[in-house]
Design an enzyme around this catalytic site. Structure first.
Site, PDB file in Angstrom:
ATOM      1  N   GLY A  24      39.482  23.251 -41.138  1.00 26.79           N
ATOM      2  CA  GLY A  24      40.249  24.393 -41.674  1.00 26.79           C
ATOM      3  C   GLY A  24      39.961  25.578 -40.853  1.00 26.79           C
TER       4      GLY A  24
ATOM      5  CE  LYS B 236      31.050  27.293 -42.134  1.00 26.68           C
ATOM      6  NZ  LYS B 236      31.223  26.652 -41.125  1.00 26.68           N
TER       7      LYS B 236
ATOM      8  CB  CYS C 141      36.273  26.795 -37.625  1.00 25.19           C
ATOM      9  SG  CYS C 141      37.733  27.581 -36.620  1.00 25.19           S
ATOM     10  CG  ASP C 142      33.144  23.891 -42.712  1.00 25.62           C
ATOM     11  OD1 ASP C 142      32.181  24.653 -42.624  1.00 25.62           O
ATOM     12  OD2 ASP C 142      33.415  22.776 -43.229  1.00 25.62           O
ATOM     13  CB  SER C 143      34.887  20.136 -39.159  1.00 24.16           C
ATOM     14  OG  SER C 143      35.771  20.988 -38.090  1.00 24.16           O
TER      15      SER C 143
END
Length: 406
Positions: free
Chosen positions: A107, A53, A70-72
């Site tokens: 992340g 991203k 960010c990523d979850s």
């Protein structure tokens, strides 16, 4: 020199978390196809998605910025779970999750283009879920919230009562770890206070408030402005003359309430916010019980709650109108409208068949259209009114435009 800080995520929760911590990021959605990305384990998947991203946004920048991706994902039994997408999947997930513990991985990738540094980190938090009944699961899924969030739950929304405990950083469960982000920023030479808002709120003091109405056209100009705004508040598909009085209108920078009172007279229910105590004292006389002190970039309103937001003679006062427009987009329902005045000299250009000048101030139409589009607002209506100002012989034309929330 100010830092251009970009959030490479469409998550309202991440944006809200940063705003609550005093940071107003520029939001640029990466467009990364999350479904086609794989990794060795759930934690690495979250970190890899964050990196992709951030890099996708950096690749399209034309000037320097510090970009956060960010990523979850939620891990259960070594399996990564993202957004369920459908009610059926969400129900199945919750029946598997109830009464158990999972690990929420987020992340983080910070890419600073000035120093050419890329920092990749992972934050993980254990989450204990309540032992929900089938009826509770069905009711929660019907709200739609679990369909669009990683792991099918929130801790800061409707899902909060269904999370009984967490071990780790609460904000990480919401969408990003603030302490981790602070440490990452330090590594690229940026202190947290540098990202706090430097723009000082514009306020009218008592000396200005006491003569504001009479020096700016008085009731005649206010009534003309209210009629123009009311025209744009009406549903485009409604019959001519039909009023949008059933809508609740949120007026930003309500001032002395002189325009808001005229909108009420036209059948609207108006609630006003302003930062000036002197102006609010006068507005409370015209709109008793319906005005309050608030920053237009931090409204005390939940997401997607407003039918209409109005700003009359506000945006030209700002050094940067985007934070206000972003906040308007946040509080508007789908198909809700934002009605605002624009730079009055644009009217002459329209009359001559010319386009707007995109080099002008924060209420110039070209600037507003570009900024609004980044936040899901589309220009779909315009009108104008005439009125005196500042006790002169000038009779300017004031353009008023409507943006619709998509």
């Amino acid at each position: 020199m100010s830092t251009r800080f970009v959030l490479a995520s469409a998550s309202p929760a991440r944006l809200k978390t940063l705003r609550a911590a005093g940071i107003e990021p520029e939001v640029i959605v990466s467009g990364v196809d999350e479904d086609n990305v794989t990794a060795e384990n759930p934690g690495e998947l979250a970190r890899l998605l964050a990196v992709l991203k951030a890099r996708a946004v950096v690749a399209n920048l034309t000037d320097h910025a510090t970009v956060l991706g960010c990523d979850s994902v939620l891990e259960f039994d070594g399996v990564a779970y993202g957004k369920p997408g459908t009610p059926e999947v969400a129900r199945e997930r919750w029946r598997m999750m109830r009464g158990r513990r999972g690990v929420l991985h987020t992340g983080h990738c910070l890419f600073d283009t000035s120093s050419k540094q890329e920092i990749r980190e992972l934050a993980s938090t254990e989450v204990q879920f309540a032992d929900l009944t089938d009826e509770e699961i069905d009711a929660y899924v019907e709200t739609g919230e679990p369909l669009v969030v990683a792991g099918s739950f929130t801790v800061d929304g409707l899902g909060g009562p269904f999370v009984t405990a967490i071990e780790g950083d609460y904000h990480n469960v919401v969408g990003l770890s603030l302490p981790l982000l602070r440490r990452m920023l330090i590594e690229v030479g940026i202190s947290w206070p540098e990202l706090w808002r430097s723009q000082k709120p514009f306020r009218y003091d008592e000396s200005v408030a006491s003569t504001y109405d009479e020096t700016r056209g008085g009731p005649a100009r206010a009534a003309a402005a209210a009629r123009a705004v009311d025209d744009l508040l009406r549903c485009p598909a409604a019959p001519a003359g039909a009023s949008a009085g059933a809508q609740r209108v949120l007026e930003l920078a309500v001032g002395t309430g002189i325009v808001g009172a005229e909108l009420v007279a036209l059948g609207n229910l108006v609630h006003g916010f302003d930062l000036s105590t002197a102006m609010l004292r006068r507005a409370n006389v015209r709109l008793p019980g319906h005005v309050a002190a608030a920053d237009a970039t931090r409204l005390p309103v939940a997401d997607r709650r407003c039918d209409a937001v109005v700003a009359v003679w506000l945006l030209h006062l700002l050094d940067d109108s985007e934070p206000v427009i972003a906040e308007v987009a946040r509080v508007l329902r789908t198909d809700g409208v934002f009605v605002t005045t624009t730079e009055k000299s644009d009217a002459g250009r329209y009359a001559d068949g010319r386009g707007p000048d995109d080099t002008r101030s924060q209420d110039a139409l070209a600037h507003l259209v570009a900024v609004a589009s980044r936040h899901g607002l589309v220009l779909d209506g315009a009108t104008s009114f005439v009125g005196p100002t500042r006790n002169t012989d000038e009779v300017p034309i004031y353009p008023v435009v409507r943006f619709r929330r998509t």
